[in-house]
Motif scaffolding. Structure first.
Motif, PDB file in Angstrom:
ATOM      1  N   ALA A 188       0.829  -1.207   0.000  1.00 46.91           N
ATOM      2  CA  ALA A 188       0.000   0.000   0.000  1.00 46.91           C
ATOM      3  C   ALA A 188       0.862   1.255   0.000  1.00 46.91           C
ATOM      4  O   ALA A 188       0.567   2.231  -0.712  1.00 46.91           O
ATOM      5  CB  ALA A 188      -0.919  -0.007   1.217  1.00 46.91           C
ATOM      6  N   GLU A 189       1.943   1.243   0.785  1.00 42.74           N
ATOM      7  CA  GLU A 189       2.844   2.408   0.813  1.00 42.74           C
ATOM      8  C   GLU A 189       3.537   2.596  -0.527  1.00 42.74           C
ATOM      9  O   GLU A 189       3.750   3.729  -0.976  1.00 42.74           O
ATOM     10  CB  GLU A 189       3.855   2.235   1.935  1.00 42.74           C
ATOM     11  N   THR A 190       3.888   1.497  -1.184  1.00 41.35           N
ATOM     12  CA  THR A 190       4.510   1.584  -2.508  1.00 41.35           C
ATOM     13  C   THR A 190       3.548   2.204  -3.511  1.00 41.35           C
ATOM     14  O   THR A 190       3.937   3.061  -4.329  1.00 41.35           O
ATOM     15  CB  THR A 190       4.944   0.193  -2.983  1.00 41.35           C
ATOM     16  N   LEU A 191       2.289   1.805  -3.462  1.00 38.34           N
ATOM     17  CA  LEU A 191       1.294   2.385  -4.365  1.00 38.34           C
ATOM     18  C   LEU A 191       1.167   3.881  -4.153  1.00 38.34           C
ATOM     19  O   LEU A 191       1.081   4.658  -5.113  1.00 38.34           O
ATOM     20  CB  LEU A 191      -0.066   1.720  -4.150  1.00 38.34           C
ATOM     21  N   LEU A 192       1.156   4.299  -2.896  1.00 35.19           N
ATOM     22  CA  LEU A 192       1.012   5.727  -2.614  1.00 35.19           C
ATOM     23  C   LEU A 192       2.207   6.512  -3.140  1.00 35.19           C
ATOM     24  O   LEU A 192       2.049   7.609  -3.691  1.00 35.19           O
ATOM     25  CB  LEU A 192       0.843   5.951  -1.116  1.00 35.19           C
ATOM     26  N   ARG A 193       3.402   5.939  -2.984  1.00 36.07           N
ATOM     27  CA  ARG A 193       4.593   6.629  -3.519  1.00 36.07           C
ATOM     28  C   ARG A 193       4.536   6.703  -5.041  1.00 36.07           C
ATOM     29  O   ARG A 193       4.917   7.712  -5.642  1.00 36.07           O
ATOM     30  CB  ARG A 193       5.864   5.908  -3.071  1.00 36.07           C
ATOM     31  N   GLN A 194       4.083   5.635  -5.678  1.00 34.87           N
ATOM     32  CA  GLN A 194       4.037   5.602  -7.138  1.00 34.87           C
ATOM     33  C   GLN A 194       2.998   6.570  -7.695  1.00 34.87           C
ATOM     34  O   GLN A 194       3.239   7.249  -8.691  1.00 34.87           O
ATOM     35  CB  GLN A 194       3.731   4.177  -7.609  1.00 34.87           C
ATOM     36  N   TRP A 195       1.843   6.612  -7.062  1.00 35.23           N
ATOM     37  CA  TRP A 195       0.737   7.397  -7.588  1.00 35.23           C
ATOM     38  C   TRP A 195       0.672   8.800  -7.022  1.00 35.23           C
ATOM     39  O   TRP A 195      -0.010   9.671  -7.588  1.00 35.23           O
ATOM     40  CB  TRP A 195      -0.590   6.683  -7.320  1.00 35.23           C
TER      41      TRP A 195
END
Length: 222
Positions: A188-195
């Motif tokens: 979830a944290e990776t998605l937030l950084r990506q988006w």
């Protein structure tokens, strides 16, 4: 109802027993402690909270956001219609109209670009929830049929005091469950950084190039 929903009742019962045994004290050197310090929650409460996450509302939100793009397309079509007039006012209008069209739908920082990014993020979150629920369901299925589960059930029978074997079995189950949830939260944290960059507030980027001239002649029609 997915696999996690079907395993929720027996899984929460086992993890409730695990939480009870963990409260009696886990050896300080056990590998569970780094996970507990990171997650700040016992496995039973962690799974109970994760059960509330479902992919369908997020996927629905993505579809709803994409439907909003049609309204911006209609506004853009209206702005793109040629205007049969000329003169300083017409030039100023054309300049403002072009800037507004770019703001509406030109590149990822436009309003349409931000809408598409928001919808994409909702879709990505839905996929994350679906995959994470499946991974957690597999982990619960594994611990429910494990030897540690048998030990935990025996150690939490009425009238039985917690013993070191039961506590260690509970700790092993907690490690398996919290490890899966830790990977899920990392995702979830990776998605937030990506988006994150494509979800930032869009701002008006254009400024008038030419100062408006007054006193000229405006002509209507060709």
């Amino acid at each position: 109802m997915d696999a996690l929903d079907r395993l929720a009742e027996p899984g929460l019962d086992l993890l409730g027993r695990v939480d009870t045994l963990l409260a009696s004290g886990v050896p300080e050197t056990h590998r569970l402690w780094p996970l507990l310090r990171r997650m700040q929650v016992l496995p039973g409460d962690a799974v109970r909270g994760f059960l509330e996450l479902h992919p369908a509302p997020l996927a629905t939100a993505g579809h709803a956001v994409r439907r909003l793009v049609r309204g911006y397309d209609d506004a853009g079509a209206t702005l793109a219609d040629p205007v049969a007039w000329s003169g300083p006012a017409a030039s100023a209008y054309d300049e403002a109209r072009g800037a507004l069209l770019r703001h509406l739908d030109e590149g990822p920082e436009s309003l349409v670009g931000r809408l598409e990014s928001t919808a994409g993020y909702a879709d990505a979150l839905a996929d994350w929830v679906e995959g994470s629920r499946l991974a957690l369901a597999r982990a619960l299925a594994d611990v429910l049929r494990s030897a540690e589960a048998v030990t935990v059930l025996a150690a939490t029978r009425p009238g039985v005091d917690a013993d070191p074997a039961g506590v260690l079995a509970a700790a092993e189950i907690a490690v398996r469950v919290l490890s899966v949830l830790g990977v899920a939260y990392d995702g979830a944290e990776t998605l937030l950084r990506q988006w994150g960059p494509s979800l930032a507030e869009t701002t008006w980027r254009d400024r008038p190039v030419n100062a408006p001239r007054y006193g000229g002649t405006t002509r209507i029609g060709r």
